[in-house]
Design a protein around this motif. Structure first.
Motif: not given
Length: 102
Positions: A37-39, A45-52
């Motif tokens: 929730t940003i507001a 939906i937050r999607v992350a990309m790993s360092a690997a």
């Protein structure tokens, strides 16, 4: 990152996709990220990309990159193919949200 194949029969009854496609998507283990929730009335939906994974893309780019003008970037292309599977699975889950709540 769950295998959701057990939901395939219910999803197949409701979905526009062929059953084999649904099973493939539901069994694919993906990092699905998290809702944030940003507001007050705004959610993402937050999607992350790993360092690997970032390093793997970089290595593919470095190995194959010959000309930055007009070349296809294989590292980015591979990343986009993986991302499309993740988002297809997410879309399938959201379209059939009632099935997964039962």
């Amino acid at each position: 990152a769950m295998d959701l194949r057990s939901f395939a029969p219910q999803v197949c009854q409701r979905s526009r996709l062929p059953p084999k496609c649904i099973e493939r998507l539901l069994q694919t283990r993906c990092f699905m990220a998290q809702p944030v929730t940003i507001a007050k009335d705004r959610h993402i939906i937050r999607v992350a990309m790993s360092a690997a994974f970032s390093w793997e893309c970089y290595e593919q780019e470095r190995f194959f990159l010959q000309d930055v003008h007009g070349t296809v970037h294989p590292g980015i292309k591979a990343s986009l193919e993986d991302d499309s599977i993740l988002f297809e699975k997410l879309l399938l889950i959201l379209e059939n949200w009632q099935v997964f709540q039962e």
